[in-house]
Design a protein around this motif. Structure first.
Motif, PDB file in Angstrom:
ATOM      1  N   UNK A 186       0.835  -1.204   0.000  1.00 56.67           N
ATOM      2  CA  UNK A 186       0.000   0.000   0.000  1.00 56.67           C
ATOM      3  C   UNK A 186       0.868   1.251   0.000  1.00 56.67           C
ATOM      4  N   UNK A 187       1.951   1.220   0.763  1.00 54.54           N
ATOM      5  CA  UNK A 187       2.858   2.371   0.785  1.00 54.54           C
ATOM      6  C   UNK A 187       3.448   2.624  -0.597  1.00 54.54           C
ATOM      7  N   UNK A 188       3.778   1.551  -1.317  1.00 59.48           N
ATOM      8  CA  UNK A 188       4.357   1.698  -2.661  1.00 59.48           C
ATOM      9  C   UNK A 188       3.315   2.147  -3.670  1.00 59.48           C
ATOM     10  N   UNK A 189       2.175   1.491  -3.687  1.00 61.12           N
ATOM     11  CA  UNK A 189       1.202   1.699  -4.764  1.00 61.12           C
ATOM     12  C   UNK A 189       0.245   2.862  -4.521  1.00 61.12           C
ATOM     13  N   UNK A 190       0.072   3.264  -3.263  1.00 60.57           N
ATOM     14  CA  UNK A 190      -0.923   4.288  -2.939  1.00 60.57           C
ATOM     15  C   UNK A 190      -0.325   5.533  -2.271  1.00 60.57           C
ATOM     16  N   UNK A 191       0.748   5.358  -1.533  1.00 52.26           N
ATOM     17  CA  UNK A 191       1.206   6.422  -0.628  1.00 52.26           C
ATOM     18  C   UNK A 191       2.607   6.932  -0.929  1.00 52.26           C
ATOM     19  N   UNK A 192       3.076   6.731  -2.171  1.00 49.69           N
ATOM     20  CA  UNK A 192       4.334   7.328  -2.621  1.00 49.69           C
ATOM     21  C   UNK A 192       5.510   6.960  -1.725  1.00 49.69           C
ATOM     22  N   UNK A 193       5.656   5.667  -1.456  1.00 51.07           N
ATOM     23  CA  UNK A 193       6.790   5.186  -0.672  1.00 51.07           C
ATOM     24  C   UNK A 193       8.115   5.715  -1.201  1.00 51.07           C
ATOM     25  N   UNK A 194       8.256   5.775  -2.514  1.00 49.27           N
ATOM     26  CA  UNK A 194       9.541   6.145  -3.107  1.00 49.27           C
ATOM     27  C   UNK A 194       9.830   7.636  -3.012  1.00 49.27           C
ATOM     28  N   UNK A 195       8.787   8.429  -2.764  1.00 48.82           N
ATOM     29  CA  UNK A 195       8.990   9.844  -2.456  1.00 48.82           C
ATOM     30  C   UNK A 195       9.171  10.762  -3.641  1.00 48.82           C
ATOM     31  N   UNK A 237       3.157   7.772  -9.044  1.00 47.91           N
ATOM     32  CA  UNK A 237       2.757   6.425  -8.637  1.00 47.91           C
ATOM     33  C   UNK A 237       2.866   5.454  -9.816  1.00 47.91           C
ATOM     34  N   UNK A 238       2.706   4.175  -9.535  1.00 49.54           N
ATOM     35  CA  UNK A 238       2.715   3.157 -10.579  1.00 49.54           C
ATOM     36  C   UNK A 238       3.984   2.339 -10.652  1.00 49.54           C
ATOM     37  N   UNK A 239       4.874   2.476  -9.660  1.00 51.11           N
ATOM     38  CA  UNK A 239       6.130   1.710  -9.705  1.00 51.11           C
ATOM     39  C   UNK A 239       5.882   0.213  -9.670  1.00 51.11           C
ATOM     40  N   UNK A 240       4.845  -0.224  -8.939  1.00 46.75           N
ATOM     41  CA  UNK A 240       4.566  -1.663  -8.845  1.00 46.75           C
ATOM     42  C   UNK A 240       4.155  -2.238 -10.206  1.00 46.75           C
ATOM     43  N   UNK A 241       3.480  -1.424 -11.023  1.00 44.90           N
ATOM     44  CA  UNK A 241       3.050  -1.894 -12.342  1.00 44.90           C
ATOM     45  C   UNK A 241       4.245  -1.996 -13.285  1.00 44.90           C
ATOM     46  N   UNK A 242       5.116  -1.002 -13.268  1.00 46.61           N
ATOM     47  CA  UNK A 242       6.327  -1.071 -14.084  1.00 46.61           C
ATOM     48  C   UNK A 242       7.200  -2.239 -13.642  1.00 46.61           C
ATOM     49  N   UNK A 243       7.242  -2.492 -12.342  1.00 47.49           N
ATOM     50  CA  UNK A 243       8.027  -3.630 -11.845  1.00 47.49           C
ATOM     51  C   UNK A 243       7.465  -4.950 -12.361  1.00 47.49           C
ATOM     52  N   UNK A 244       6.144  -5.087 -12.382  1.00 43.98           N
ATOM     53  CA  UNK A 244       5.540  -6.309 -12.911  1.00 43.98           C
ATOM     54  C   UNK A 244       5.890  -6.504 -14.381  1.00 43.98           C
TER      55      UNK A 244
END
Length: 208
Positions: A158-167, A181-188
């Motif tokens: 949730x922190x990665x996909x919704x709450x800008x974990x990467x900053x 946002x969207x790093x999890x999708x690019x990672x997939x």
């Protein structure tokens, strides 16, 4: 009484799963990034084992092969958030996370490793939040719409996909628009690329 699937059945499933991956990669690259959820679901079918569910590659006794790894190793001395699989670019709709496939900066790893090391490698980390390939794929598939929509998401995902974990933030004409946002999708998408390279090495006949 349940009937065991034959070896021909299993190889037929493998052929279909490869086609699913190829078609979903093509759709993602054409701009539909929601396809990352279907990529994750196929990857789960291929490699994820539980006490009650057996992966397709496991049933084919092929999980002991080596897997293609393009992720940077986590460096604890790096003060920025760790992004082992993805980069940035300016896409058709502005800044976005990007799956570089075999492109990207010089020095990106292109190595072959055992499955467990590949599956459990840390690909995102900031402070106490850490996600492996396994975490990203199973969260997308089992919680975030690939095969199931769960009422709750794991904290790190949730922190990665919704709450800008990467900053990361971005601006348009000097006006802050973020977060990005969207790093999890690019990672997939990047994980799917590695999976296809791995499968082509092991099963070249399915890629002719």
């Amino acid at each position: 009484m349940p009937i065991k699937q034959s070896l021909d059945d299993l190889y037929g499933h493998l052929n279909e799963q490869i086609r699913f991956l190829q078609n979903s990669c093509r759709s993602y690259d054409e701009g539909f990034h929601g396809e990352a959820k279907r990529l994750a679901t196929v990857i789960r079918v291929l490699v994820h084992d539980t006490p009650r569910s057996k992966s397709l590659l496991g049933q084919l006794k092929c999980k002991n092969t080596i897997f293609y790894d393009t992720a940077y190793d986590y460096n604890p001395n790096n003060l920025l958030a760790h992004m082992g699989l993805v980069g940035f670019r300016i896409g058709p709709n502005g800044p976005e996370y990007w799956a570089p496939l075999d492109d990207g900066p010089p020095g990106r790893p292109k190595v072959w490793v055992p499955f467990d090391r590949w599956w459990n490698k840390t690909v995102f980390k900031k402070d106490a939040c850490e996600l492996t390939r396994k975490d990203v794929i199973l969260s997308l598939a089992d919680q975030d719409g690939g095969a199931h929509v769960d009422p709750r998401l794991d904290d790190a995902y949730a922190a990665l996909s919704r709450n800008n974990l990467l900053g990361w933030m971005y601006e348009v004409e000097g006006v802050q628009q973020g977060p990005l946002l969207g790093a999890e999708r690019a990672a997939a998408r990047q994980i799917a690329h590695a999976m296809l390279v791995t499968l082509e090495r092991k099963f070249p006949a399915y890629f002719k």
